[in-house]
Enzyme design. Structure first.
Site, PDB file in Angstrom:
ATOM      1  N   SER A   1       9.877  -9.735  -0.160  1.00  0.00           N
ATOM      2  CA  SER A   1      10.369  -8.407   0.187  1.00  0.00           C
ATOM      3  C   SER A   1      11.225  -8.473   1.452  1.00  0.00           C
ATOM      4  CB  SER A   1       9.194  -7.440   0.341  1.00  0.00           C
ATOM      5  OG  SER A   1       9.634  -6.126   0.553  1.00  0.00           O
TER       6      SER A   1
ATOM      7  N   ASP B   1      11.347  -3.030 -10.086  1.00  0.00           N
ATOM      8  CA  ASP B   1      11.446  -3.081  -8.628  1.00  0.00           C
ATOM      9  C   ASP B   1      12.782  -2.509  -8.179  1.00  0.00           C
ATOM     10  OD1 ASP B   1      11.319  -3.686  -5.945  1.00  0.00           O
ATOM     11  OD2 ASP B   1      11.519  -5.854  -6.208  1.00  0.00           O
TER      12      ASP B   1
ATOM     13  N   HIS C   1       7.218  -4.162  -7.267  1.00  0.00           N
ATOM     14  CA  HIS C   1       7.343  -4.567  -5.868  1.00  0.00           C
ATOM     15  C   HIS C   1       5.971  -4.723  -5.211  1.00  0.00           C
ATOM     16  CE1 HIS C   1       9.986  -5.232  -2.431  1.00  0.00           C
ATOM     17  NE2 HIS C   1       8.978  -4.770  -1.708  1.00  0.00           N
TER      18      HIS C   1
END
Length: 410
Positions: A194, A348, A378
């Site tokens: 991320s 995501d 995510h």
């Protein structure tokens, strides 16, 4: 006094129950559960917990009891309890002001081990050495590597650009002292998830041309954020209400970290803060034209960027800096980057960031391996060992990362 002692707990219970009811309504009114998901009920439960904690944090922050990031991180660290493995030696250290955690397999090695530098995710708001502890143990054990996790400073007390500088400084210190930890200088991989994936891109670019340091063997970017400019890409439209990184949450975290007033949110979404000449210069890398047609389901081509707003540009211009958008780095920098392993998830909001960076690397001749998980979402790797709330996509991603690292470092 006795009456007060009886009323206070009752009032607190009513408040928490009311918050729970509100959470359920908010979830069903706003959350989109991906059709590709294997376990939608588990997903809904986790999202309700997430909404509950974030909302409670916001309320406590407005009451000036504690900050929202603090309460959210407190709860997250207790939900993701770290597990100690007797086969790994874990040491907490500090590189100057930066907390780091070292993971070293106990088994005797006949030669130096490979090394992994890991940057956790959390959108500058969440994530910690504790919440990613089990992920790091798994990676260190399964790849038989010495892993350094960087506990960079973040919100609410620290703002841009502390995360990048912490990760870069900690990485340089580690690279200069690899032999101290029994690491082979030719087998160091930088890995992040991320926001941490975006940091991987920033750090590897910053290290290009550093002849006095060991060269990075490879970079692993797990659903990274590599630009905060085009919020109208297909994945931003398709997954804007899919947990656990919605568009609203991403913009809120971004504005808090970069000290941008939230009133500029709509201008950022529409691209009104992007000067026309800047868009013309970077369109070839930021445009949805670079996204394969197979990923454009339910995508409506917007008018992007919107009418230019100079005031919005002046308030948000740091987002256009290459230091914040590694996707925009010059070709000569990109061409010198180490080979890459990129992970994207179908559900995501950052899926297209991965696809754009993949194309940039490939266009400059950088070897790229790409692993796409259609039923992934995510933040899913955090759940890989959290039974009964684990998902197959979580395990599959980490196993793919392990296979890749072993294939290049052993």
């Amino acid at each position: 006094m006795v009456v007060l002692l009886l009323v206070l707990p009752l009032g607190l219970a009513i408040f928490l129950l009311g918050l729970f009811v509100w959470t359920i309504f908010k979830h069903f009114l706003t959350t989109e559960v991906p059709s590709a998901l294997q376990h939608p009920v588990k997903f809904r439960i986790l999202d309700c917990v997430f909404i509950y904690v974030m909302t409670l944090g916001n309320i406590l922050e407005k009451l000036r009891i504690c900050s929202m990031p603090s309460i959210a991180q407190f709860v997250l660290d207790r939900l993701f309890v770290k597990k100690n493995d007797p086969k790994v030696v874990v040491t907490d250290l500090r590189f100057g002001t930066i907390p780091v955690r070292l993971f070293q397999p106990k088994a005797t090695a006949c030669s130096s081990r490979g090394g992994i530098i890991f940057y956790h995710g959390g959108a500058a708001l969440l994530g910690s050495l504790d919440s990613y502890h089990n992920v790091c143990v798994f990676l260190a054990l399964e790849t038989d590597s010495v892993l350094l996790a960087v506990g960079y400073r973040k919100l609410p007390n620290y703002h841009y650009p502390v995360i990048t500088s912490d990760c870069l400084n900690a990485s340089i210190h580690f690279l200069k002292t690899l032999k101290t930890y029994g690491v082979d200088p030719s087998r160091v991989v930088v890995c992040g998830e991320s926001a941490g994936g975006g940091i991987v891109a920033q750090v590897t670019q910053a290290l290009v041309g550093q002849k006095d340091l060991p060269q990075i063997r490879a970079q692993v970017l797990i659903y990274p954020s590599v630009q905060c400019i085009n919020f109208q890409l297909p994945s931003f439209q398709q997954n804007q209400n899919v947990p656990f990184l919605t568009r609203d949450l991403m913009l809120m975290c971004l504005c808090k970290y970069a000290a941008i007033d939230l009133s500029w949110r709509d201008a950022m979404v529409k691209g009104a803060c992007v000067p026309p000449d800047t868009w013309m210069r970077y369109r070839k890398w930021l445009s949805s034209d670079n996204i394969p047609q197979s990923f454009k389901n339910r995508f409506q081509e917007p008018q992007f960027p919107g009418p230019f707003n100079e005031a919005a540009y002046l308030e948000t211009k740091l987002l256009l800096d290459v230091a914040n958008a590694p996707l925009l780095a010059d070709d000569e920098i990109i061409a010198q980057l180490p080979e890459a392993f990129l992970v994207s998830c179908g559900s995501d909001i950052l899926r297209d960031d991965t696809l754009l960076y993949k194309k940039r690397l490939e266009d400059q001749g950088v070897p790229v391996s790409w692993y796409h998980v259609e039923d992934g979402f995510h933040g899913c790797i955090l759940l890989f060992d959290r039974k009964p709330f684990s998902f197959s996509c979580s395990v599959n991603i980490l196993n793919a990362v392990v296979r890749y690292i072993k294939s290049i470092c052993q």
